[in-house]
Write an enzyme that holds these catalytic residues in place. Sequence first.
Site, PDB file in Angstrom:
ATOM      1  N   ASP A   1       0.785  -1.124   0.086  1.00  9.71           N
ATOM      2  CA  ASP A   1      -0.096  -0.076   0.008  1.00  9.71           C
ATOM      3  C   ASP A   1       0.962   1.195  -0.059  1.00  9.71           C
ATOM      4  OD1 ASP A   1      -1.683   2.050   0.932  1.00  9.71           O
ATOM      5  OD2 ASP A   1      -3.000   0.768   1.908  1.00  9.71           O
TER       6      ASP A   1
ATOM      7  N   TYR B   1      -9.770  16.130  -4.808  1.00 12.03           N
ATOM      8  CA  TYR B   1      -9.185  15.322  -5.713  1.00 12.03           C
ATOM      9  C   TYR B   1      -8.363  16.174  -6.661  1.00 12.03           C
ATOM     10  CZ  TYR B   1      -8.213  12.357  -9.705  1.00 12.03           C
ATOM     11  OH  TYR B   1      -7.675  11.828 -10.657  1.00 12.03           O
TER      12      TYR B   1
HETATM   13  P1  NDP Z   1      -7.958   2.527 -11.497  1.00 10.61           P
HETATM   14  O1  NDP Z   1      -8.851   2.476 -10.204  1.00 10.61           O
HETATM   15  O2  NDP Z   1      -8.268   1.630 -12.688  1.00 10.61           O
HETATM   16  O3  NDP Z   1      -6.411   2.137 -10.824  1.00 10.61           O
HETATM   17  C1  NDP Z   1      -6.215   2.743  -9.809  1.00 10.61           C
HETATM   18  C2  NDP Z   1      -4.846   1.753  -9.400  1.00 10.61           C
HETATM   19  O4  NDP Z   1      -4.210   2.682  -8.283  1.00 10.61           O
HETATM   20  C3  NDP Z   1      -5.243   0.525  -8.882  1.00 10.61           C
HETATM   21  O5  NDP Z   1      -4.135  -0.426  -9.548  1.00 10.61           O
HETATM   22  C4  NDP Z   1      -5.034   0.515  -7.370  1.00 10.61           C
HETATM   23  O6  NDP Z   1      -4.631  -0.878  -7.110  1.00 10.61           O
HETATM   24  C5  NDP Z   1      -3.844   1.472  -7.326  1.00 10.61           C
HETATM   25  N1  NDP Z   1      -4.135   1.997  -5.846  1.00 10.61           N
HETATM   26  C6  NDP Z   1      -4.984   2.798  -5.109  1.00 10.61           C
HETATM   27  N2  NDP Z   1      -4.642   2.969  -3.856  1.00 10.61           N
HETATM   28  C7  NDP Z   1      -3.665   2.295  -3.678  1.00 10.61           C
HETATM   29  C8  NDP Z   1      -2.770   2.260  -2.429  1.00 10.61           C
HETATM   30  N3  NDP Z   1      -3.111   2.997  -1.474  1.00 10.61           N
HETATM   31  N4  NDP Z   1      -1.668   1.665  -2.703  1.00 10.61           N
HETATM   32  C9  NDP Z   1      -1.294   0.968  -3.672  1.00 10.61           C
HETATM   33  N5  NDP Z   1      -1.865   1.128  -4.952  1.00 10.61           N
HETATM   34  C10 NDP Z   1      -3.221   1.885  -5.043  1.00 10.61           C
HETATM   35  O7  NDP Z   1      -7.937   4.073 -11.833  1.00 10.61           O
HETATM   36  P2  NDP Z   1      -7.062   4.926 -13.025  1.00 10.61           P
HETATM   37  O8  NDP Z   1      -6.162   3.946 -14.077  1.00 10.61           O
HETATM   38  O9  NDP Z   1      -7.881   5.553 -13.962  1.00 10.61           O
HETATM   39  O10 NDP Z   1      -6.115   5.659 -12.206  1.00 10.61           O
HETATM   40  C11 NDP Z   1      -4.719   5.805 -12.284  1.00 10.61           C
HETATM   41  C12 NDP Z   1      -4.237   7.029 -12.023  1.00 10.61           C
HETATM   42  O11 NDP Z   1      -4.693   7.969 -12.985  1.00 10.61           O
HETATM   43  C13 NDP Z   1      -4.871   7.704 -10.807  1.00 10.61           C
HETATM   44  O12 NDP Z   1      -3.770   8.414 -10.128  1.00 10.61           O
HETATM   45  C14 NDP Z   1      -5.886   8.685 -10.985  1.00 10.61           C
HETATM   46  O13 NDP Z   1      -6.223   9.651 -10.311  1.00 10.61           O
HETATM   47  C15 NDP Z   1      -5.262   9.209 -12.391  1.00 10.61           C
HETATM   48  N6  NDP Z   1      -6.257   9.683 -13.495  1.00 10.61           N
HETATM   49  C16 NDP Z   1      -7.591   8.989 -13.716  1.00 10.61           C
HETATM   50  C17 NDP Z   1      -8.317   9.366 -14.926  1.00 10.61           C
HETATM   51  C18 NDP Z   1      -9.387   8.954 -15.343  1.00 10.61           C
HETATM   52  O14 NDP Z   1     -10.371   9.293 -15.811  1.00 10.61           O
HETATM   53  N7  NDP Z   1      -9.526   7.613 -15.377  1.00 10.61           N
HETATM   54  C19 NDP Z   1      -7.990  10.734 -15.407  1.00 10.61           C
HETATM   55  C20 NDP Z   1      -6.699  11.581 -14.970  1.00 10.61           C
HETATM   56  C21 NDP Z   1      -6.052  10.961 -14.147  1.00 10.61           C
HETATM   57  P3  NDP Z   1      -5.206  -1.653  -5.791  1.00 10.61           P
HETATM   58  O15 NDP Z   1      -6.423  -1.453  -5.359  1.00 10.61           O
HETATM   59  O16 NDP Z   1      -4.946  -3.157  -6.158  1.00 10.61           O
HETATM   60  O17 NDP Z   1      -4.192  -1.127  -4.661  1.00 10.61           O
HETATM   61  C1  8X3 Z   2      -9.540  12.361 -13.374  1.00  4.82           C
HETATM   62  C2  8X3 Z   2     -10.472  13.225 -14.458  1.00  4.82           C
HETATM   63  O1  8X3 Z   2     -12.187  14.903 -14.669  1.00  4.82           O
HETATM   64  O2  8X3 Z   2     -12.778  13.020 -13.544  1.00  4.82           O
HETATM   65  O3  8X3 Z   2      -8.554  12.719 -12.967  1.00  4.82           O
HETATM   66  O4  8X3 Z   2     -11.187  14.715 -12.481  1.00  4.82           O
HETATM   67  S1  8X3 Z   2     -11.856  13.813 -13.670  1.00  4.82           S
END
Ligand code: NDP
Ligand code: 8X3
Length: 251
Positions: free
Chosen positions: A57, A150
């Site tokens: 984590d 966020y």
């Molecule tokens: P997902 O929820 O699909 O993936 C998130 C990943 O983060 C999972 O693999 C999860 O793994 C891991 N994670 C979350 N909390 C923890 C923790 N405490 N320790 C270790 N691992 C952790 O989301 P996305 O792929 O979309 O998100 C990836 C990144 O992209 C994030 O930082 C998000 O804010 C960012 N983002 C996403 C966007 C979107 O629209 N999807 C747009 C812009 C940015 P596990 O649960 O197994 O620990």
């Molecule tokens: C994720 C994109 O627009 O949902 O970072 O905040 S938004």
Amino acid sequence: MSRTVLITGATSGFGKACADLFYAKGDKVIVTGRRRDRLDEMIRDLDPARIHPICFDVRERDSVAAAISSLPAEFSAVDVLINNAGLALGLEMAHEAHLEDWDTMVDTNIKGLLYMTRRILPDMVTRNSGHIVNIGSVAGSFPYPGGNAYGATKAFVSQFTNNLKADLRGTAVRVTNIEPGLAETEFSKVRFKWDEGKADSVYTGTKPLTPMDIAEAIYWAVDRPPHVNINRIEIMPVCQSFGPFVFDRKG
Ligand code: NDP
Ligand code: 8X3
């Protein structure tokens, strides 16, 4: 040339797509996350000399240190750190949001990213080589209702990336902030605490970015020649755009 690429949050979304892409291109990948079953599933049938899982984590500072220290020698020189693990929780207005959600976002998106960076970066500086790729968001630049904490965590990621670039002047270590817009992953399921109807409605009628769209942008940034630093990449789907200023008109 094969690199060693450590990806936080590789069990889903962008992180998993990055693991798939870098592995397919011939790099060695270290896949991490809290869900051990997903890590086990990912590495099954792949070459253990090129993929290594660690389950931890990012919010736990000691676990981060122990996880990196546990890397076998063949994976211990990390060339690329992709600080991807992160989440949004809730979309309530600030005065109605839950403090526990804010804590979790700060602990994961800010503190987890700091713990990872501080643990990996000294070795990159010593070797005078490496690349830190942070995953920010358009939410770090543009406000929207309910984006409160966020978006602020992602603004932190943006400025921390800039400040890393300032600190790393004189070294060959590179830093990049990737700033995606709407992308379909488990992100909205997590945000709405697995209310799948609510999560699905975020994408209804849109053509969002895919995890591989983001992985390809990251791969491109990492694969530039060593003298090129991509500072930031902001990516939206064509269907996403900006809103106008809004006014609360009285009378
Ligand atoms: P997902 O929820 O699909 O993936 C998130 C990943 O983060 C999972 O693999 C999860 O793994 C891991 N994670 C979350 N909390 C923890 C923790 N405490 N320790 C270790 N691992 C952790 O989301 P996305 O792929 O979309 O998100 C990836 C990144 O992209 C994030 O930082 C998000 O804010 C960012 N983002 C996403 C966007 C979107 O629209 N999807 C747009 C812009 C940015 P596990 O649960 O197994 O620990
Ligand atoms: C994720 C994109 O627009 O949902 O970072 O905040 S938004």
